[in-house]
Design a protein around this motif. Sequence first.
Motif, PDB file in Angstrom:
ATOM      1  N   PHE A  24      23.020  25.290  47.763  1.00  0.00           N
ATOM      2  CA  PHE A  24      24.257  25.123  46.997  1.00  0.00           C
ATOM      3  C   PHE A  24      25.141  26.362  47.140  1.00  0.00           C
ATOM      4  CE2 PHE A  24      26.259  26.207  42.880  1.00  0.00           C
ATOM      5  CZ  PHE A  24      27.198  25.189  42.784  1.00  0.00           C
ATOM      6  N   LEU A  25      24.553  27.530  46.974  1.00  0.00           N
ATOM      7  CA  LEU A  25      25.320  28.777  47.081  1.00  0.00           C
ATOM      8  C   LEU A  25      25.869  28.956  48.498  1.00  0.00           C
ATOM      9  CD1 LEU A  25      23.057  31.150  44.969  1.00  0.00           C
ATOM     10  CD2 LEU A  25      25.266  30.174  44.308  1.00  0.00           C
ATOM     11  N   ALA A  26      25.075  28.629  49.504  1.00  0.00           N
ATOM     12  CA  ALA A  26      25.531  28.742  50.894  1.00  0.00           C
ATOM     13  C   ALA A  26      26.674  27.767  51.163  1.00  0.00           C
ATOM     14  CB  ALA A  26      24.367  28.489  51.852  1.00  0.00           C
ATOM     15  N   ALA A  27      26.560  26.544  50.672  1.00  0.00           N
ATOM     16  CA  ALA A  27      27.620  25.541  50.874  1.00  0.00           C
ATOM     17  C   ALA A  27      28.895  25.957  50.158  1.00  0.00           C
ATOM     18  CB  ALA A  27      27.144  24.170  50.395  1.00  0.00           C
ATOM     19  N   ARG A  28      28.770  26.495  48.950  1.00  0.00           N
ATOM     20  CA  ARG A  28      29.960  26.986  48.219  1.00  0.00           C
ATOM     21  C   ARG A  28      30.609  28.123  48.983  1.00  0.00           C
ATOM     22  NH1 ARG A  28      32.010  25.463  42.871  1.00  0.00           N
ATOM     23  NH2 ARG A  28      33.047  27.433  43.163  1.00  0.00           N
ATOM     24  N   ARG A  83      35.920  36.594  44.256  1.00  0.00           N
ATOM     25  CA  ARG A  83      34.675  37.369  44.279  1.00  0.00           C
ATOM     26  C   ARG A  83      33.710  36.757  43.275  1.00  0.00           C
ATOM     27  NH1 ARG A  83      37.210  39.113  47.838  1.00  0.00           N
ATOM     28  NH2 ARG A  83      37.885  41.208  48.325  1.00  0.00           N
ATOM     29  N   ALA A  84      32.468  36.684  43.675  1.00  0.00           N
ATOM     30  CA  ALA A  84      31.405  36.277  42.752  1.00  0.00           C
ATOM     31  C   ALA A  84      30.152  37.017  43.161  1.00  0.00           C
ATOM     32  CB  ALA A  84      31.179  34.774  42.794  1.00  0.00           C
ATOM     33  N   HIS A 101      29.045  37.924  37.822  1.00  0.00           N
ATOM     34  CA  HIS A 101      30.433  38.292  37.539  1.00  0.00           C
ATOM     35  C   HIS A 101      31.327  37.605  38.567  1.00  0.00           C
ATOM     36  CE1 HIS A 101      33.997  40.887  37.165  1.00  0.00           C
ATOM     37  NE2 HIS A 101      33.590  41.035  35.941  1.00  0.00           N
ATOM     38  N   LEU A 102      32.494  37.128  38.119  1.00  0.00           N
ATOM     39  CA  LEU A 102      33.436  36.506  39.034  1.00  0.00           C
ATOM     40  C   LEU A 102      34.832  37.040  38.784  1.00  0.00           C
ATOM     41  CD1 LEU A 102      35.206  34.221  37.323  1.00  0.00           C
ATOM     42  CD2 LEU A 102      33.118  32.931  37.578  1.00  0.00           C
ATOM     43  N   SER A 103      35.655  36.944  39.820  1.00  0.00           N
ATOM     44  CA  SER A 103      37.053  37.364  39.692  1.00  0.00           C
ATOM     45  C   SER A 103      37.878  36.627  40.735  1.00  0.00           C
ATOM     46  CB  SER A 103      37.193  38.875  39.868  1.00  0.00           C
ATOM     47  OG  SER A 103      36.788  39.262  41.163  1.00  0.00           O
ATOM     48  N   GLY A 104      39.174  36.594  40.497  1.00  0.00           N
ATOM     49  CA  GLY A 104      40.074  35.932  41.429  1.00  0.00           C
ATOM     50  C   GLY A 104      41.513  36.106  41.008  1.00  0.00           C
ATOM     51  N   PHE A 113      42.101  37.171  37.175  1.00  0.00           N
ATOM     52  CA  PHE A 113      41.137  36.912  36.101  1.00  0.00           C
ATOM     53  C   PHE A 113      39.797  37.503  36.531  1.00  0.00           C
ATOM     54  CE2 PHE A 113      41.099  33.218  38.919  1.00  0.00           C
ATOM     55  CZ  PHE A 113      39.751  33.030  39.180  1.00  0.00           C
ATOM     56  N   GLN A 114      38.946  37.737  35.555  1.00  0.00           N
ATOM     57  CA  GLN A 114      37.622  38.255  35.849  1.00  0.00           C
ATOM     58  C   GLN A 114      36.740  38.136  34.615  1.00  0.00           C
ATOM     59  OE1 GLN A 114      36.060  41.500  34.939  1.00  0.00           O
ATOM     60  NE2 GLN A 114      37.629  41.960  33.435  1.00  0.00           N
ATOM     61  N   GLY A 115      35.461  38.185  34.830  1.00  0.00           N
ATOM     62  CA  GLY A 115      34.531  38.170  33.714  1.00  0.00           C
ATOM     63  C   GLY A 115      33.148  37.710  34.128  1.00  0.00           C
ATOM     64  N   PRO A 116      32.237  37.753  33.175  1.00  0.00           N
ATOM     65  CA  PRO A 116      30.872  37.323  33.450  1.00  0.00           C
ATOM     66  C   PRO A 116      30.782  35.796  33.501  1.00  0.00           C
ATOM     67  CG  PRO A 116      31.095  37.884  31.147  1.00  0.00           C
ATOM     68  CD  PRO A 116      32.412  38.212  31.805  1.00  0.00           C
TER      69      PRO A 116
END
Length: 147
Positions: A24-28, A83-84, A101-104, A113-116
């Motif tokens: 799933f992570l690779a496909a995303r 980013r994730a 954590h993700l951001s974009g 935006f960003q956050g956990p």
Amino acid sequence: MSTRIPATTTHSDAEATRAVVREFLAARSAGDTGRLVALFADEVDWLLADNPAVPWIRPRSTAAECAAQFTELMEHTVPEDARASVGAFLVDGKDAVLMGHLSGTVRATGRSFQGPFALRLTVEGGRITRHHLYENSLSIAEACAAP
């Protein structure tokens, strides 16, 4: 007094779950919606807090709808700024939890935006049957709002 929790899952369940989540992570990461459709079950227990200010956040329940979330996210955000990072990847039988954590940046507004985040996935029969995402929805909604 000791309490024993019975083992209800097997080691092979955890291995299968870990393999599907990695796929799933690779496909995303690759933006491969065809692989994502194949990884989601026909019906998915999808949870992502509905947020009318964010165009890619909406209710979903089918494999195609769930996979389309990635495409919609890329249409509304700047891919180069996405980013994730995953800080924890926990597996217990058929359930997995990813924390990180993700951001974009929202394309229409140029705001970031960003956050956990925490993502709970359940894998049954080699396919994802549950996708519950908890994220900083306030930061994302604020980034979608016109300045």
